[in-house]
Write an enzyme that holds these catalytic residues in place. Sequence first.
Site, PDB file in Angstrom:
ATOM      1  N   SER A 139      -6.042  -0.503  -5.470  1.00 43.87           N
ATOM      2  CA  SER A 139      -6.195  -1.659  -4.922  1.00 43.87           C
ATOM      3  C   SER A 139      -6.031  -2.950  -5.975  1.00 43.87           C
ATOM      4  O   SER A 139      -6.239  -2.765  -7.093  1.00 43.87           O
ATOM      5  CB  SER A 139      -7.844  -1.853  -4.504  1.00 43.87           C
ATOM      6  N   GLY A 140      -5.311  -3.913  -5.543  1.00 41.53           N
ATOM      7  CA  GLY A 140      -4.648  -5.107  -6.425  1.00 41.53           C
ATOM      8  C   GLY A 140      -5.862  -5.755  -6.974  1.00 41.53           C
ATOM      9  O   GLY A 140      -5.814  -6.223  -8.098  1.00 41.53           O
ATOM     10  N   HIS A 141      -6.909  -6.044  -6.120  1.00 39.06           N
ATOM     11  CA  HIS A 141      -7.873  -7.160  -6.596  1.00 39.06           C
ATOM     12  C   HIS A 141      -8.868  -6.616  -7.638  1.00 39.06           C
ATOM     13  O   HIS A 141      -9.677  -7.464  -8.121  1.00 39.06           O
ATOM     14  CB  HIS A 141      -8.598  -7.877  -5.512  1.00 39.06           C
ATOM     15  N   THR A 160      -9.156   0.044   1.165  1.00 43.22           N
ATOM     16  CA  THR A 160      -9.781   0.923   2.125  1.00 43.22           C
ATOM     17  C   THR A 160      -8.543   1.377   3.149  1.00 43.22           C
ATOM     18  O   THR A 160      -8.745   2.410   3.545  1.00 43.22           O
ATOM     19  CB  THR A 160     -10.399  -0.423   2.859  1.00 43.22           C
ATOM     20  N   THR A 162       5.937  -6.425   8.467  1.00 40.54           N
ATOM     21  CA  THR A 162       6.553  -7.195   7.307  1.00 40.54           C
ATOM     22  C   THR A 162       5.693  -7.144   6.189  1.00 40.54           C
ATOM     23  O   THR A 162       4.604  -7.312   5.977  1.00 40.54           O
ATOM     24  CB  THR A 162       6.897  -8.638   7.872  1.00 40.54           C
ATOM     25  N   CYS A 192     -19.545  -4.043  -0.964  1.00 38.15           N
ATOM     26  CA  CYS A 192     -19.444  -3.663   0.358  1.00 38.15           C
ATOM     27  C   CYS A 192     -20.849  -3.351   0.932  1.00 38.15           C
ATOM     28  O   CYS A 192     -21.148  -3.457   2.271  1.00 38.15           O
ATOM     29  CB  CYS A 192     -18.434  -2.589   0.624  1.00 38.15           C
ATOM     30  N   ASN A 241     -17.756   3.620  -8.194  1.00 39.93           N
ATOM     31  CA  ASN A 241     -17.775   1.889  -8.389  1.00 39.93           C
ATOM     32  C   ASN A 241     -19.012   1.565  -8.723  1.00 39.93           C
ATOM     33  O   ASN A 241     -19.133   0.456  -9.361  1.00 39.93           O
ATOM     34  CB  ASN A 241     -17.427   1.467  -7.184  1.00 39.93           C
TER      35      ASN A 241
HETATM   36  N1  PLP Z   1     -12.839   2.393  -3.200  1.00 40.14           N
HETATM   37  C1  PLP Z   1     -13.434   1.945  -4.025  1.00 40.14           C
HETATM   38  C2  PLP Z   1     -13.961   3.136  -5.122  1.00 40.14           C
HETATM   39  C3  PLP Z   1     -13.929   0.652  -4.272  1.00 40.14           C
HETATM   40  O1  PLP Z   1     -14.440   0.367  -5.434  1.00 40.14           O
HETATM   41  C4  PLP Z   1     -13.228  -0.223  -3.139  1.00 40.14           C
HETATM   42  C5  PLP Z   1     -13.695  -1.761  -3.325  1.00 40.14           C
HETATM   43  O2  PLP Z   1     -14.776  -1.874  -3.863  1.00 40.14           O
HETATM   44  C6  PLP Z   1     -12.407   0.375  -2.369  1.00 40.14           C
HETATM   45  C7  PLP Z   1     -12.061   1.564  -2.135  1.00 40.14           C
HETATM   46  C8  PLP Z   1     -11.875  -0.567  -1.316  1.00 40.14           C
HETATM   47  O3  PLP Z   1     -10.826  -1.490  -1.771  1.00 40.14           O
HETATM   48  P1  PLP Z   1     -10.234  -2.785  -1.081  1.00 40.14           P
HETATM   49  O4  PLP Z   1     -11.459  -3.864  -1.293  1.00 40.14           O
HETATM   50  O5  PLP Z   1      -9.141  -3.038  -1.786  1.00 40.14           O
HETATM   51  O6  PLP Z   1     -10.245  -2.369   0.556  1.00 40.14           O
END
Ligand code: PLP
Length: 390
Positions: free
Chosen positions: A198-200, A72, A236, A324, A150
């Site tokens: 994104s790491g997760h 994000t 930091t 989300c 996604n």
């Molecule tokens: N963009 C896409 C296509 C995503 O699937 C996601 C998370 O589901 C994000 C952005 C947001 O990433 P983060 O959760 O690391 O903020």
Amino acid sequence: MKTIYMDNNATTKISKEVMGAMLPCMFRFYGNPSSSYAIGAEVSQKIEEARSQVADLIGAEPEEIIFTSGGTESDNTAIRSAISLKPDKKTIVTSSVEHPAIRALCSYLGKNGYRIIEIPVNKHGELDIEKYRKSLNEDTAIASLMWANNETGVLFPVEIAAEMAREKGILFHTDAVQAAGKIKINLKNTAIDMLSLSGHKIHGPKGTGVLYVRSGTPFYPMMLGGHQERGRRAGTENTPGIIGLGKASELAAFHLKENSFRIRTMRNRLEKGIIESVPGAVINGYNAPRLPNTSNISFGNIDGESVLLMLDEIGIAVSTGSACSAGSPDPSHVLLAMGLSPLKAKSSVRFSLGIDNTAEDVDLVLEHIPGIIEQLRSISPLRGVEQKAA
Ligand code: PLP
């Protein structure tokens, strides 16, 4: 009860190796990487190693990697950077199926003097590339298109789209949060100026991410403060997170081929099994190039949320779309953009497989899905509604 986790597009479990790399940062490598004494310098060294590991995952140079707090932040930073640097340009070109990280910002900017052009997709979820090309003009501050969706896993031809933007001198950003670690990415010979990951989503820690900014690309930071990240992202550093993300990137790159083959094989068997056993089930995006792990299936006149809950009762975790928008009563904007009716869109379930899934997991889902759908259809107040409407 064993959990069968098939919601890897929402998030992934941190792998043991990643945790192993992160743990010493909590108590041994605790120095501030900006400090010039030894325990600061050794942490700084570890951050640089992580930078190289992420760079290798996407075919970039280490100095092109900026660590952020996640997808994000990276998405927001890319767009805000472009509009800060080009205040006279008032158009942003994006697509109708982007993640809320792009959509919400564009919606805000749309109410504050910007023209947002959302390029439509066809019924397979594919971008109307001709419309995209025609929409780029001298007023465009930036074009931003996601690499992989996604919800459906559908891939956009971002390398071609980036070339089109470059021909007109327009900055190009891609949200590659779902693509990174799942398909091969090599930014070297592309015209992509900025990329978010994104790491997760790759078995790394939550709250970590990267914005890639090609060398020479004009850039204005979103976070102002100290000189961290060469002045491009103040604050930091999240040392354990960055080191975890580095390790996760290294593992994702190393196992990419075998993982994607294994996961695609399971995903294809899951889809075949569902299509053969559930009359009327439709795979959204089936005819488009897709990620190997994602399957978005509409079941007709039932509520996808009920499917999710019934699967949850037996320990199977799936979702009805983007994490989300979980719990939102609205149908998915992605599926609506693909031309599904609101009813069909609400009947959809996303299975997103990952490295921990096994053939037995797929067997178990296939064992339960037909009965669940039949049960829900038999009690659905929506029976026949769609047909009448048509
Ligand atoms: N963009 C896409 C296509 C995503 O699937 C996601 C998370 O589901 C994000 C952005 C947001 O990433 P983060 O959760 O690391 O903020």
